[in-house]
Design an enzyme around this catalytic site. Sequence first.
Site, mmCIF file in Angstrom:
data_model
loop_
_atom_site.group_PDB
_atom_site.id
_atom_site.type_symbol
_atom_site.label_atom_id
_atom_site.label_comp_id
_atom_site.label_asym_id
_atom_site.label_seq_id
_atom_site.Cartn_x
_atom_site.Cartn_y
_atom_site.Cartn_z
ATOM 1 N N LYS A 158 0.830 -1.209 0.000
ATOM 2 C CA LYS A 158 0.000 0.000 0.000
ATOM 3 C C LYS A 158 0.861 1.253 0.000
ATOM 4 O O LYS A 158 1.900 1.292 0.652
ATOM 5 C CB LYS A 158 -0.890 0.044 1.248
ATOM 6 C CG LYS A 158 -1.937 -1.052 1.316
ATOM 7 C CD LYS A 158 -2.786 -0.900 2.563
ATOM 8 C CE LYS A 158 -3.914 -1.919 2.567
ATOM 9 N NZ LYS A 158 -4.768 -1.795 3.771
ATOM 10 N N GLY A 164 -7.926 4.817 -0.134
ATOM 11 C CA GLY A 164 -8.900 4.764 -1.226
ATOM 12 C C GLY A 164 -8.422 3.991 -2.440
ATOM 13 O O GLY A 164 -8.917 4.213 -3.537
ATOM 14 N N GLY A 165 -7.448 3.104 -2.254
ATOM 15 C CA GLY A 165 -7.165 2.118 -3.307
ATOM 16 C C GLY A 165 -6.005 2.407 -4.235
ATOM 17 O O GLY A 165 -5.427 1.486 -4.792
ATOM 18 N N GLU A 288 -7.029 2.774 8.847
ATOM 19 C CA GLU A 288 -6.718 4.184 8.600
ATOM 20 C C GLU A 288 -7.574 5.033 9.511
ATOM 21 O O GLU A 288 -8.609 4.586 9.989
ATOM 22 C CB GLU A 288 -7.067 4.573 7.147
ATOM 23 C CG GLU A 288 -6.168 3.968 6.103
ATOM 24 C CD GLU A 288 -6.617 4.302 4.679
ATOM 25 O OE1 GLU A 288 -7.385 5.257 4.493
ATOM 26 O OE2 GLU A 288 -6.178 3.588 3.766
ATOM 27 N N ARG A 292 -11.950 13.899 9.333
ATOM 28 C CA ARG A 292 -12.985 14.789 8.784
ATOM 29 C C ARG A 292 -14.352 14.217 9.116
ATOM 30 O O ARG A 292 -14.459 13.079 9.567
ATOM 31 C CB ARG A 292 -12.849 14.849 7.257
ATOM 32 C CG ARG A 292 -13.023 13.474 6.624
ATOM 33 C CD ARG A 292 -13.134 13.484 5.122
ATOM 34 N NE ARG A 292 -13.473 12.175 4.601
ATOM 35 C CZ ARG A 292 -12.624 11.199 4.345
ATOM 36 N NH1 ARG A 292 -11.325 11.366 4.565
ATOM 37 N NH2 ARG A 292 -13.036 10.031 3.883
ATOM 38 N N VAL A 295 -19.114 11.495 4.462
ATOM 39 C CA VAL A 295 -20.386 11.500 3.720
ATOM 40 C C VAL A 295 -21.463 10.726 4.487
ATOM 41 O O VAL A 295 -22.602 11.160 4.596
ATOM 42 C CB VAL A 295 -20.192 10.860 2.319
ATOM 43 C CG1 VAL A 295 -21.506 10.819 1.563
ATOM 44 C CG2 VAL A 295 -19.132 11.607 1.512
#
Length: 449
Positions: A158, A164-165, A288, A292, A295
């Site tokens: 990673k 996010g990939g 992770e 923030r 959504v």
Amino acid sequence: MFKKILIANRGEIALRIIRTCKELGVKTVAVYSEADKHSLHVTFADEAVCIGPALSKDSYLKIPVIISAAQITGAEAIHPGYGFLAENANFSEICAESGIKFIGPSPEMINMMGNKANAKETMRRNGVPVIPGSDGVVTNVIDGKAIAHEIGFPVIIKASAGGGGKGMRIVQDESEFENAFQTASSEAVASFGNGEVYIEKYLENPRHIEFQIMGDQFGNVYHYGERDCSIQRRHQKLIEESPSPIMDAELRRKMGEAAVLGAKSVNYEGAGTIECLVDKYKNFYFMEMNTRIQVEHPVTEAVNQVDLIRQQILVAGGEKIETMPKDPIGHAIEFRINAEDPEKGFRPNPGKIESLHFPGGFGIRIDSHVYQSYVIPPHYDSLLAKLIVWGTDRKIAIKRARRAMEEFTVEGVKTTIPFHLEVLENEQFLSGNFDTSFLDNFLKEKNIN
Ligand code: MV4
């Protein structure tokens, strides 16, 4: 408390923040690009400042222009929402230097959590369970191979600056390792300007379960339970729910304690999310931390009866967390209604909304900035609305979701509504027994991808 807040964002989240500000008696300043002149966040804010042309880099990402807008209007604080500048350490720092309260983490916190290898190391040192792997970044293929052999294949490489990939490579055996290591690293350089990578054991088909945490200036950190975000396509979440169908009181206590421990060990303040992977034996691992509001925060709000944006603003203003967490009440599911064509690989489908009807009634919440005859600009994400349903249990929430989804009408642009209606009939979804591989398999069976 602040008298005036500037919202450095657009779309549904800007409106979401304005609504809470009104309830707090805080004046609001919207900023908008030329493409968003007719957006509802502009209409509903007390003041609005145009900050530039349509492209994000010329408007919503223009730090000096946004700071000037705050200074000219006399806003004492800036709420960044999610995306754009929400996790930009430079922006957080410039706000502080300008005497403006950034409603989000310090630049140091953003930098620490933004470096995924560091964040993981910090959590591990503080006793939070993490996925077995390298201690921090791995700088060469030889060390990498040794670590891979130690933890056993398959492993995953990673990007430390990722999430996010992007810059991620799964490695099944030694023969694939060197090539995967190099590509992950070069992809990371290309995407983030930082080629650092770390290695961990690859977990087959985990669930993605994240904990909502909130900290205040007095050292209090609480968690508001979990969200199950396993239903994703190419790392884009489409359906999120709380509680997780696999959660029980014991696992929630253990994961919640780990999440709070992790946040306390870095003196975390404000809203944050601890993302975990959970395997089929219900072993959980920190992955992770997002610094923030997310959504999918409304599902947590629904089952905790808490206004998370309100808590965020109160805490930023120096107050204590007001709403104490409790055991979740009922079940909430969020469906992302995107202007995308599910039949064409979820390709964005901006354009004019010719006809629109939002569902309503008991247990329904819609967060949206759009209205009939609104023209969806092509420059931003394709989120049109979030439909959040609540029910006394998961079954009832699902029945309500079907009812609401059938009521939901959008004409003029293709949306994810028909896709959600199909998922709402899928046996695996209904059983609650799914993992992060669900959507790929679902779409493969339907032959769309
Ligand atoms: C993993 C994993 C399996 N094992 N790490 C995907 C996004 C990035 N933030 C981390 N991801 C994953 N990390 C280990 N050690 C599987 C994924 C993953 C995934 C995670 C959450 C939700 C959807 C996913 C889809 C594919 C892979």
